[in-house]
Design a protein around this motif. Structure first.
Motif, PDB file in Angstrom:
ATOM      1  N   MET A 147       5.632 -12.555   9.021  1.00  0.00           N
ATOM      2  CA  MET A 147       5.700 -12.412   7.568  1.00  0.00           C
ATOM      3  C   MET A 147       6.987 -11.698   7.168  1.00  0.00           C
ATOM      4  N   ASP A 148       7.494 -12.099   6.008  1.00  0.00           N
ATOM      5  CA  ASP A 148       8.690 -11.468   5.450  1.00  0.00           C
ATOM      6  C   ASP A 148       8.274 -10.684   4.208  1.00  0.00           C
ATOM      7  N   LEU A 149       7.683  -9.503   4.446  1.00  0.00           N
ATOM      8  CA  LEU A 149       7.228  -8.629   3.365  1.00  0.00           C
ATOM      9  C   LEU A 149       7.858  -7.254   3.552  1.00  0.00           C
ATOM     10  N   PRO A 150       8.083  -6.520   2.433  1.00  0.00           N
ATOM     11  CA  PRO A 150       8.722  -5.198   2.562  1.00  0.00           C
ATOM     12  C   PRO A 150       7.928  -4.255   3.458  1.00  0.00           C
ATOM     13  N   ALA A 151       6.667  -4.072   3.169  1.00  0.00           N
ATOM     14  CA  ALA A 151       5.835  -3.166   3.961  1.00  0.00           C
ATOM     15  C   ALA A 151       4.418  -3.255   3.448  1.00  0.00           C
ATOM     16  N   ARG A 152       3.486  -2.772   4.236  1.00  0.00           N
ATOM     17  CA  ARG A 152       2.108  -2.702   3.761  1.00  0.00           C
ATOM     18  C   ARG A 152       2.011  -1.596   2.697  1.00  0.00           C
ATOM     19  N   ASP A 153       1.066  -1.757   1.762  1.00  0.00           N
ATOM     20  CA  ASP A 153       0.919  -0.817   0.631  1.00  0.00           C
ATOM     21  C   ASP A 153       2.218  -0.728  -0.170  1.00  0.00           C
ATOM     22  N   PHE A 154       2.808  -1.883  -0.371  1.00  0.00           N
ATOM     23  CA  PHE A 154       4.058  -1.960  -1.135  1.00  0.00           C
ATOM     24  C   PHE A 154       3.769  -1.771  -2.621  1.00  0.00           C
ATOM     25  N   ARG A 155       4.633  -1.011  -3.321  1.00  0.00           N
ATOM     26  CA  ARG A 155       4.464  -0.750  -4.754  1.00  0.00           C
ATOM     27  C   ARG A 155       5.557  -1.488  -5.533  1.00  0.00           C
ATOM     28  N   THR A 156       5.155  -2.039  -6.663  1.00  0.00           N
ATOM     29  CA  THR A 156       6.104  -2.757  -7.507  1.00  0.00           C
ATOM     30  C   THR A 156       5.612  -2.760  -8.949  1.00  0.00           C
ATOM     31  N   GLN A 157       6.545  -2.980  -9.889  1.00  0.00           N
ATOM     32  CA  GLN A 157       6.183  -3.142 -11.298  1.00  0.00           C
ATOM     33  C   GLN A 157       6.214  -4.609 -11.712  1.00  0.00           C
ATOM     34  N   GLU A 216      -3.684  -9.155   6.392  1.00  0.00           N
ATOM     35  CA  GLU A 216      -3.939  -8.639   5.043  1.00  0.00           C
ATOM     36  C   GLU A 216      -2.869  -7.622   4.666  1.00  0.00           C
ATOM     37  N   TYR A 217      -2.414  -7.731   3.418  1.00  0.00           N
ATOM     38  CA  TYR A 217      -1.407  -6.808   2.902  1.00  0.00           C
ATOM     39  C   TYR A 217      -1.894  -6.260   1.562  1.00  0.00           C
ATOM     40  N   ASN A 218      -1.714  -4.960   1.362  1.00  0.00           N
ATOM     41  CA  ASN A 218      -2.044  -4.312   0.083  1.00  0.00           C
ATOM     42  C   ASN A 218      -0.760  -4.113  -0.722  1.00  0.00           C
ATOM     43  N   ILE A 219      -0.788  -4.628  -1.933  1.00  0.00           N
ATOM     44  CA  ILE A 219       0.365  -4.489  -2.828  1.00  0.00           C
ATOM     45  C   ILE A 219      -0.131  -3.816  -4.115  1.00  0.00           C
ATOM     46  N   ILE A 220       0.523  -2.751  -4.480  1.00  0.00           N
ATOM     47  CA  ILE A 220       0.107  -1.971  -5.654  1.00  0.00           C
ATOM     48  C   ILE A 220       1.082  -2.236  -6.800  1.00  0.00           C
ATOM     49  N   LYS A 221       0.500  -2.737  -7.905  1.00  0.00           N
ATOM     50  CA  LYS A 221       1.314  -2.919  -9.115  1.00  0.00           C
ATOM     51  C   LYS A 221       1.131  -1.685  -9.989  1.00  0.00           C
ATOM     52  N   SER A 222       2.234  -1.039 -10.267  1.00  0.00           N
ATOM     53  CA  SER A 222       2.184   0.201 -11.043  1.00  0.00           C
ATOM     54  C   SER A 222       2.840  -0.009 -12.405  1.00  0.00           C
ATOM     55  N   ALA A 223       2.204   0.551 -13.453  1.00  0.00           N
ATOM     56  CA  ALA A 223       2.790   0.454 -14.792  1.00  0.00           C
ATOM     57  C   ALA A 223       3.940   1.424 -14.954  1.00  0.00           C
ATOM     58  N   LEU A 224       3.947   2.496 -14.156  1.00  0.00           N
ATOM     59  CA  LEU A 224       5.012   3.486 -14.222  1.00  0.00           C
ATOM     60  C   LEU A 224       6.166   3.062 -13.333  1.00  0.00           C
ATOM     61  N   PRO A 225       7.361   3.523 -13.683  1.00  0.00           N
ATOM     62  CA  PRO A 225       8.505   3.184 -12.833  1.00  0.00           C
ATOM     63  C   PRO A 225       8.295   3.706 -11.411  1.00  0.00           C
ATOM     64  N   VAL A 226       8.723   2.930 -10.462  1.00  0.00           N
ATOM     65  CA  VAL A 226       8.613   3.332  -9.059  1.00  0.00           C
ATOM     66  C   VAL A 226       9.773   4.234  -8.729  1.00  0.00           C
ATOM     67  N   LEU A 227       9.451   5.463  -8.316  1.00  0.00           N
ATOM     68  CA  LEU A 227      10.489   6.434  -8.004  1.00  0.00           C
ATOM     69  C   LEU A 227      11.112   6.111  -6.653  1.00  0.00           C
ATOM     70  N   GLN A 228      12.405   6.119  -6.624  1.00  0.00           N
ATOM     71  CA  GLN A 228      13.114   5.878  -5.374  1.00  0.00           C
ATOM     72  C   GLN A 228      13.453   7.224  -4.747  1.00  0.00           C
ATOM     73  N   GLU A 229      13.243   7.329  -3.460  1.00  0.00           N
ATOM     74  CA  GLU A 229      13.556   8.566  -2.770  1.00  0.00           C
ATOM     75  C   GLU A 229      15.061   8.734  -2.692  1.00  0.00           C
ATOM     76  N   THR A 230      15.486   9.956  -2.993  1.00  0.00           N
ATOM     77  CA  THR A 230      16.922  10.255  -2.918  1.00  0.00           C
ATOM     78  C   THR A 230      17.133  11.390  -1.951  1.00  0.00           C
ATOM     79  N   GLY A 231      18.336  11.543  -1.542  1.00  0.00           N
ATOM     80  CA  GLY A 231      18.646  12.596  -0.583  1.00  0.00           C
ATOM     81  C   GLY A 231      18.678  13.947  -1.249  1.00  0.00           C
ATOM     82  N   PRO A 232      18.728  15.050  -0.509  1.00  0.00           N
ATOM     83  CA  PRO A 232      18.758  16.413  -1.064  1.00  0.00           C
ATOM     84  C   PRO A 232      20.027  16.667  -1.853  1.00  0.00           C
TER      85      PRO A 232
END
Length: 232
Positions: A147-157, A216-232
């Motif tokens: 499969m070509d999927l980002p990851a399990r429990d992937f979040r998207t808007q 099986e893959y879990n994909i979460i659709k969120s109404a809020l913007p998905v926060l991207q992790e940034t460095g310190p």
């Protein structure tokens, strides 16, 4: 008319054949004369004088004719028959050993031929069985799938997501119980609508007459913007 001669034993002639022949020559008798007196054909008398007893009609005739010939030549019949029996025993053993030596290579060759042929047949059978087993395994074993999927429990808007993957040609693929058409090489691609919250995507792949595999893959659709992790 039978001839009568004085009894003579010749010690230096050891074999029965030598004693018979020497006694006849000692009496200046021809084979023809002896044949008429004993009623035994010349060829058989000559065979007895040359130790070719196997050319006589049979052992019963051989013993009877040796006795008759010895009686004509006035030899010690009993002593001659003892010698004849001993000689025949030795000769029979030598003949048997010779036949075994002659037959052994042929028997070995025949056995080797059958053994070699049997091994080849067994190898062919094993190859056929292995090939049939391989085909059966390929037929019933689950198809490989990636499969070509980002990851399990992937979040998207996003309201939808494209599911991409690769499996074996001829496999049957369902995404959320909906059939998917495969490309010629086994690749597939399907857009799935997403609802708010948790979406479970089930991908099934199986062979026409074989077993299947499920991812099986879990994909979460969120109404809020998905926060991207940034460095310190």
């Amino acid at each position: 008319m039978a001839h009568t001669f004085r009894r003579t034993e010749i010690g230096i002639y050891t074999t029965v054949s030598e004693r018979l022949k020497h006694s006849r020559l000692e009496r200046s008798l021809s084979l023809d004369q002896c044949a008429q007196s004993t009623d035994i054909q010349q060829k058989y008398l000559r065979a007895m004088e040359e130790s070719r007893f196997d050319e006589l009609p049979g052992e019963m005739y051989a013993r009877a004719w040796v006795r008759r010939y010895a009686q004509l030549l006035e030899l010690d019949i009993e002593d001659l028959m003892i010698s004849y029996t001993k000689e025949r025993g030795i000769r029979d053993k030598m003949s048997t050993a010779s036949k075994q030596k002659t037959a052994s290579p042929n028997a070995f060759s025949i056995w080797s031929w059958f053994t070699g042929k049997r091994v080849i047949i067994l190898l062919v059978i094993l190859i056929i069985i292995s090939y049939i087993g391989f085909l059966a395994y390929k037929t019933i074993s689950p198809p490989a799938i990636s499969m070509d999927l980002p990851a399990r429990d992937f979040r998207t808007q996003e309201n939808s997501i494209i599911i991409r993957g690769q499996t074996e040609r001829g496999a049957l693929v369902n995404i959320n119980q909906q059939p998917v058409i495969l490309a010629s090489g086994g690749a597939f691609e399907q857009e799935i609508a997403l609802q708010d919250g948790l979406n479970t995507v089930t991908i099934e792949a199986r062979k026409k007459h074989g077993l299947g595999v499920t991812h099986e893959y879990n994909i979460i659709k969120s109404a809020l913007p998905v926060l991207q992790e940034t460095g310190p």
